[in-house]
Design a protein around this motif. Structure first.
Motif, mmCIF file in Angstrom:
data_model
loop_
_atom_site.group_PDB
_atom_site.id
_atom_site.type_symbol
_atom_site.label_atom_id
_atom_site.label_comp_id
_atom_site.label_asym_id
_atom_site.label_seq_id
_atom_site.Cartn_x
_atom_site.Cartn_y
_atom_site.Cartn_z
ATOM 1 N N THR A 37 23.165 26.924 -0.772
ATOM 2 C CA THR A 37 24.226 26.379 -1.630
ATOM 3 C C THR A 37 24.793 27.440 -2.550
ATOM 4 N N GLU A 38 23.938 28.297 -3.113
ATOM 5 C CA GLU A 38 24.416 29.324 -4.041
ATOM 6 C C GLU A 38 25.307 30.340 -3.344
ATOM 7 N N SER B 167 28.627 28.623 -2.565
ATOM 8 C CA SER B 167 29.405 28.384 -3.781
ATOM 9 C C SER B 167 29.981 29.685 -4.330
ATOM 10 N N THR C 97 24.321 32.470 -7.944
ATOM 11 C CA THR C 97 25.685 32.201 -7.492
ATOM 12 C C THR C 97 26.635 33.285 -7.980
ATOM 13 N N SER D 155 34.470 21.489 -11.471
ATOM 14 C CA SER D 155 33.170 22.163 -11.492
ATOM 15 C C SER D 155 32.378 21.843 -12.755
ATOM 16 N N LEU E 145 27.368 22.164 -9.929
ATOM 17 C CA LEU E 145 27.499 23.083 -8.802
ATOM 18 C C LEU E 145 27.660 22.333 -7.485
ATOM 19 N N VAL F 132 31.263 21.914 -6.792
ATOM 20 C CA VAL F 132 31.862 23.140 -6.253
ATOM 21 C C VAL F 132 31.614 23.216 -4.748
ATOM 22 N N ALA F 133 30.367 22.980 -4.335
ATOM 23 C CA ALA F 133 30.027 23.034 -2.908
ATOM 24 C C ALA F 133 30.746 21.938 -2.129
ATOM 25 N N ASN G 245 34.447 22.670 -1.750
ATOM 26 C CA ASN G 245 34.642 23.745 -0.772
ATOM 27 C C ASN G 245 34.593 23.201 0.646
ATOM 28 N N THR H 279 23.202 22.231 3.071
ATOM 29 C CA THR H 279 23.227 22.044 1.624
ATOM 30 C C THR H 279 22.570 20.712 1.300
#
Length: 463
Positions: free
Chosen positions: A49-50, A53, A138, A280, A284, A287-288, A291, A362
């Motif tokens: 995930t990091e 992101s 991240t 965001s 987080l 954000v993922a 995306n 994720t």
């Protein structure tokens, strides 16, 4: 009643053959590009995930550059399409040279800004996260990815100068072929460099950046070589580098008409980045999830995106030749085609929304947010199709101040403050915030409908 509707909004076979001749190569190019972006996204997503992101945040920043280039070149491109309709090769050469200078300035400024402030800009997306994501990791992945992706900017500038000119002159197949070569190169290099297959080093997010940079340079080489080898048929490329000077009168003309588009695209892209930052604030995982959703949405919206390009090319050329009746008729039918097709495509996207996040490595919350974001985007696809083709209609006649007010001013003055207010001052979930911000765009739809109906865009700007 139906006969009148059919005459106004539905074309004959010859019309759709012409429309598809322009739009279909753009659709194919965008489909392959976005599909490979999806695979790219999935490959990076398998790292964690990091990583996903961090790359997504940088791509959000690079998106601002893309739209600045698009807006800057499109401003001169209004004249290119009309010069082509008026059979004025020297006019096309002047717009090409103007694009070169403007693109160089955009690349230089963007590079300096991201070198000096890149880390700080990435950190804007990492404040307020409460879902346990590793923000330090991240940030590290994002800065490493950015350090390489900056080398891509000159290639985008040069390739887009050529491809935009070709498209505005009705040649859409060559940009499609160049993009196909680039995206497949990107896909292969991603597989080799992200994971270290076939003896290549395992480079992770750096490998993804290297693959993207290499593919952009290959795209530029393909389109440049083709253009220079076909100067006999595409005569506007003859003597294109005989001088890089642009007559001052034309510079003033291009600047006055094109600058509002450049500022519009720049502010609009900044607005999109600010919207992402507002979302965001909810963590987080948002954000993922966003995306993932945006990557899927880009695949489904290729039809109406191509219709917008078709408006710029077909309607622009009719305006340049002085045939206002054909310009109006073609515009009505292209807008209708975009809206009707988006109903079907949006429905498919809505009912399959839950499938796409499942391929990402994720957590479940990010996948759930992505699913719901995709459903919202599907519901509002008709709105987006109408707004996109309306925007290109108004722009085709050089009404760039109106498009500036219509597009980016609305984004900065209404959409962004609305998103921040909902994110900071309410307990509404991120998906509902996303939906309400989309719903506010119906104000723009009403304004756009009135502007198109009043024919404020029907103007020849090259005579």
């Amino acid at each position: 009643m139906f006969a009148r509707f059919k005459t106004k909004y539905i074309g004959d076979k010859a019309f759709y053959k012409m429309l598809l001749g322009i739009a279909f190569p753009i659709m194919v190019q965008n489909m392959v590009t976005n599909f490979v972006s999806l695979l790219d996204n999935i490959m990076v997503g398998t790292l964690g995930t990091e990583e996903m992101s961090g790359v997504a945040i940088v791509n959000q920043l690079i998106f601002v550059f893309y739209l600045l280039i698009f807006g800057g070149l499109s401003g001169a491109g209004i004249f290119t399409a009309q010069y082509y309709g008026n059979k004025d090769d020297e006019g096309i050469r002047s717009t090409f040279r103007y694009k070169l200078w403007l693109g160089f300035a955009i690349v230089a400024i963007t590079t300096l800004v991201l070198l000096w402030y890149g880390d700080s800009l990435i950190q804007l997306y990492l404040n307020g996260s409460t879902d346990g994501g590793d923000l330090v990791a991240t940030l590290n992945y994002g800065t490493r990815y950015l350090s390489v992706i900056l080398f891509m900017l000159p290639a985008v500038w040069i390739s887009q100068t050529y491809t935009s000119t070709l498209r505005e002159c009705g040649e859409t197949k060559v940009p499609m072929i160049a993009a196909l070569v680039a995206v497949f190169t990107n896909l292969v290099l991603n597989y080799l460099l992200i994971f270290g297959h076939f003896g290549c080093p395992r480079m992770g997010v750096i490998g993804a950046a290297v693959a993207t940079v290499a593919s952009r340079y290959i795209e530029a080489i393909v389109v440049i070589v083709w253009s220079l080898r076909h100067r006999d048929t595409h005569t506007y490329f003859r003597g294109i580098y005989k001088t890089l000077l642009v007559p001052r009168a034309l510079v003033n003309k291009f600047f006055v008409t094109g600058t509002p588009i450049l500022v519009n695209e720049g502010l609009w892209s900044v607005g999109v980045a600010m919207l992402g930052q507002a979302y965001s604030l909810r963590g987080l995982n948002v954000v993922a999830g966003q995306n993932i959703a945006n990557t899927i949405n880009n695949i489904f919206n290729i039809a109406f995106i191509a219709m917008g390009d078709a408006v710029a090319i077909i309607v622009g050329q009719y305006l340049g030749s002085g045939d206002m009746k054909k310009a109006k008729d073609a515009d009505n039918k292209i807008i209708a085609a975009a809206v009707f097709s988006s109903v079907v495509i949006g429905a498919i996207m809505f009912f399959t929304a839950g499938l796409y996040p499942m391929v990402y490595n994720t957590n479940d919350m990010a996948k759930l947010i992505a699913k719901h974001f995709i459903m919202v985007q599907a519901v509002f696809m008709v709105k987006d199709a109408f707004l996109h083709t309306t925007y290109f209609t108004i722009r085709a006649g050089g009404k760039t101040i109106i498009t500036f007010l219509f597009d980016s001013v609305f984004m900065i003055a209404i959409s962004v403050p609305f998103a921040y207010y909902l994110s900071i001052k309410t307990d509404i979930g991120p998906v509902m915030i996303f939906a309400l911000v989309h719903a506010a765009d119906f104000i723009k739809c009403a304004v756009g409908y009135v502007l198109v109906k009043k024919n404020v865009w029907m103007k020849n700007i090259v005579k």
